[in-house]
Structure formats: structure tokens, C-alpha cells
Design an enzyme around this catalytic site. Sequence first.
Site, short mmCIF file in Angstrom:
data_model
loop_
_atom_site.label_atom_id
_atom_site.label_comp_id
_atom_site.label_asym_id
_atom_site.label_seq_id
_atom_site.Cartn_x
_atom_site.Cartn_y
_atom_site.Cartn_z
N GLY A 1 0.88 -1.09 0.09
CA GLY A 1 0.01 -0.07 -0.08
C GLY A 1 0.96 1.08 0.03
N GLY B 1 -0.50 5.15 -1.11
CA GLY B 1 -1.27 5.83 -0.42
C GLY B 1 -0.76 6.95 0.17
N GLN B 2 -1.69 7.82 0.89
CA GLN B 2 -1.22 9.15 1.60
C GLN B 2 0.16 8.72 2.72
OE1 GLN B 2 -3.61 10.73 4.68
NE2 GLN B 2 -2.94 12.61 4.53
N ASP C 1 2.02 -2.13 -4.58
CA ASP C 1 0.61 -1.25 -4.30
C ASP C 1 0.00 -2.09 -5.34
OD1 ASP C 1 -0.53 1.76 -3.01
OD2 ASP C 1 -1.68 0.19 -4.22
N ILE C 2 -1.51 -1.97 -5.48
CA ILE C 2 -2.26 -2.87 -6.39
C ILE C 2 -1.96 -2.15 -7.79
CG2 ILE C 2 -4.49 -1.61 -6.05
CD1 ILE C 2 -5.88 -4.23 -5.85
N TYR D 1 -14.88 0.21 9.32
CA TYR D 1 -13.44 0.14 9.39
C TYR D 1 -13.12 0.21 10.83
CZ TYR D 1 -9.08 3.44 9.16
OH TYR D 1 -8.04 3.99 9.57
N LYS E 1 -10.39 -2.56 12.47
CA LYS E 1 -9.18 -2.18 13.26
C LYS E 1 -9.13 -2.65 14.72
CE LYS E 1 -6.89 0.10 10.10
NZ LYS E 1 -5.63 -0.59 9.57
N ILE F 1 -4.50 12.37 9.64
CA ILE F 1 -3.10 12.72 9.18
C ILE F 1 -3.29 13.84 7.98
CG2 ILE F 1 -0.92 11.82 8.27
CD1 ILE F 1 -1.69 10.70 11.06
C1 AKB Z 1 -10.20 8.29 8.68
O1 AKB Z 1 -10.79 9.37 8.54
O2 AKB Z 1 -11.09 7.14 8.31
C2 AKB Z 1 -8.71 8.00 8.93
C3 AKB Z 1 -8.44 7.72 10.30
C4 AKB Z 1 -8.89 8.56 11.29
O3 AKB Z 1 -8.14 6.47 10.46
N1 AKB Z 1 -7.99 9.23 8.64
#
Ligand code: AKB
Length: 319
Positions: free
Chosen positions: A9, A12-13, A35-36, A143, A147, A173
Amino acid sequence: MPSRILIIGACGQIGSELTTKLREINGIENVIASDINTRKLDLVNSGPFEIIDAKNFNAIKDCCKHYNIDTIYLMAALLSATGEKYPMEAWDLNMNSLFHVLNLAKGGTIKKVYWPSSIAVFGPTTPRELTPQHTICEPTTVYGITKQVGERWCEYYYKKYGVDVRGLRYPGIISHKAMPGGGTTDYAVEIYHEAIKTGKYECFLSENTNLPMMFMDDAIKATIDLMDAPSEDLTIRSSYNLAAISFTPKQIYESIKAHLPDFTMTYQPDFRQAIADSWPSSIDDSVARRDWNWQHRFDLDAMTKVMLKALRKKYHNLI
Ligand code: AKB
């Protein structure tokens, strides 16, 4: 012997800036970006690069074997806003890529793994102010669920199989090189670009939504400091709380307006508001500060100065 590093990856940013920094430190040939697709051509052309789908175990394994990799940074993920649109894809990518890397590391040739977590592990039942390291984690986004579950698996693989896995719960970030994609905190990057490009910005969060944030240089420093820390100093193998600054859309607007007096901002909250409302507004990262001496450098105004200078150069070629 320097480490042989694979970044999954890498376009990415965070991945793209991490790749650049790790190449500076370890030598270009020792840091394999993957990366993909090849969407960041500067990165593809600046050192070893492989196309790898993070969901493909054999592709990761073959690459590690080919380059004698001993350290993996797994940066591929679907973030909070995209995850709500494509829940099963987010689960598939975020979980299976982690299992592939942990299972490879369990085999013994991979000595160290970095896996980023997020403030998204927290939810509406978490204490919002100065959220502690150990607290209620009942995330309401896909998400966040990936995590939180990923953190449990990291700790499990460390305890059960001795995998040296390390992680950070990143806040939002902010950076000027690669754009973020699909996050709830993305507004805090877009706002700088629009301020320079058009002089106005419509924010998708409401003006007093206070969220934990961090400038990219601090995030990269934290990642590398954590990976360099002696294993015996680390007391957290799930993921460390990590903090720098917290601000609202109104506060970042004011910080920019001090440099661009004509800049205007309107507010049109969308589905991302509910995600932001479920997250903490500030984080207690004293465990990271104690265990591996974490310290951030950038506050909001220092970050604004660097962001505006870099984007003026990018869009208007002004120094
Ligand atoms: C998001 O906004 O999904 C990410 C994070 C806080 O993990 N930047």
C-alpha cells in the site's frame, strides 16, 4: 546488514511518504514499494516497485522470498467513509491482508511487522476527552470494527507465536504530497488545497467537530520511532494511542485565514458527521510517551504554515 523492507500500500497518503523516508534511512534498494496499481509514478520510478494485491497471500510471500524481506509495513486499507459504502470490501481487504502478513511472520523469516490502527477503534461509548489507552472500544463503523479486531489479532500473534508486531492508532493525518482517500478526517487536508486553489471550501463536518489530528512529519516520525524501539520496552502489542493536536473545522479555518484573509468556508455536514461524532475529541497517549519516548513537533499553526507554503508552490509555483 540493513533491513530489507516491504511496504504494502505504498502509493497511499501515508505509505508514499513512509516509503520516501525509509529509503532515505535504509537505502533505496532495501525498501521495496508495492501497491495494487502504479498510480504514483514518482514512487514507482524511484526504486524497487512491485504490483501486489494485499489480499493475495502468494503474491506477498513470493515478493518477500524474492527480495529477502525481513520487515513489512502493511499500509493498505479501506478507510472509514469508503468502508461505510463498501462494508464487505473493507472487511475483506483490512482483515485478510493482516492475516496474510501475520501468518507469513509466524513462519519466522519476517522479523518485524508494522500495522496501523486508528482512532476509529473507539465509539460513542468511549470517553471522548483524553481517551485512555485501555478503555471501552465499541466502534460503529466497519473500518473501526476491522481495526479493533485487527488489534486483537496482532496481540494474539505476538503472545501465541512471538510475532514482533507493532501498531499505532493514527488520528487524522494531514499532508500535502499525496491526497488521503475515503476518510472522515480528509476535510483537514482538502481545506488547505481549496484555500490555495479557489479561496473557498465547503466542509462536510460541522464547525465545532473536534477531532484528534497530526501533521504527516510527526506521523512518519512516530512510525519509525516505534519500529526502532527495543522490543522489550514495548508494553502494547495491539496498538498504541498516539496524539499531537485536536482542532475543529472552525479552528483550522481561522488558522488558514490568518494567512489568507479572503478565504471563506461554509458547512454542509453529510454522512461523515455521524462517524466523526462517534470518535474521541482528544487522546491520552502517555503510554507511547513513556514506552518509546514519543513526542510530537507540530501544532496547528506550525502545520498551517508548512501546508500553505508547500501548496502555494505546487499550484502557483510560488516560493
Ligand atoms: C479516517 O478518517 O478514516 C482515517 C482515520 C482516522 O483512521 N483518517
